[in-house]
Enzyme design. Sequence first.
Site, PDB file in Angstrom:
ATOM      1  CG  HIS A  53       8.368  47.632  44.002  1.00 45.37           C
ATOM      2  ND1 HIS A  53       7.282  47.152  43.311  1.00 45.37           N
ATOM      3  CD2 HIS A  53       8.782  48.731  43.329  1.00 45.37           C
ATOM      4  CE1 HIS A  53       7.036  47.928  42.270  1.00 45.37           C
ATOM      5  NE2 HIS A  53       7.949  48.892  42.257  1.00 45.37           N
ATOM      6  CD  GLU A  55       6.102  43.537  47.127  1.00 45.69           C
ATOM      7  OE1 GLU A  55       4.939  43.353  46.720  1.00 45.69           O
ATOM      8  OE2 GLU A  55       6.701  44.610  46.999  1.00 45.69           O
ATOM      9  CB  CYS A  83       4.014  44.772  40.759  1.00 40.68           C
ATOM     10  SG  CYS A  83       5.805  44.830  41.020  1.00 40.68           S
ATOM     11  CB  CYS A  86       7.258  42.196  43.662  1.00 41.13           C
ATOM     12  SG  CYS A  86       7.880  43.867  43.957  1.00 41.13           S
TER      13      CYS A  86
END
Length: 172
Positions: A53, A55, A83, A86
């Site tokens: 992801h 992040e 999410c 993360c």
Amino acid sequence: MGEISRFMQQALLEADLAEQNGDVPVGAIIVKSGQIIARGHNKREFANDVTAHAEIVAIRKACKNLQRWILDDCELYVTLEPCLMCFGAIIQARIANIYFGAYDPKTGACGSVAEIATLKDSALNHHTNIVGGLLEEECAKKLTDFFQKKRYHSKLNKINKQGGKDFGQTEK
């Protein structure tokens, strides 16, 4: 809000890079003392890595650049609400502030689905400040446009597999 907006614009540029690689257009940057120290964008498709992801990519780069895993003097700017995975990494890295654009009603961990951040009286070892909805329309539009194109191309592929017939057509 000028500096925050400037950093969110940089996160949006990262989101564009994700989309160019066929990934969901989410971008992130990490800032320390007013300087961008790391950039990241979704690379799940590119890397075949569920943890890639924006992040996480940015946090890994920031840790490498600073040669430490504690980022308590850093801020994260991201185009989509983090999410649970993360947000866990953000807490572990002890990032001071999160600024995000669009809310994520399916997996958002900063109020949309889960509200871990509000557990201020909990046993969490770190608490981060969160500001959401920055450049929200622009961030959300980028995601909406991406998924509309994806659905359109999926429908075209189905039509092509049927020999060019649309779903409602009948042969004459």
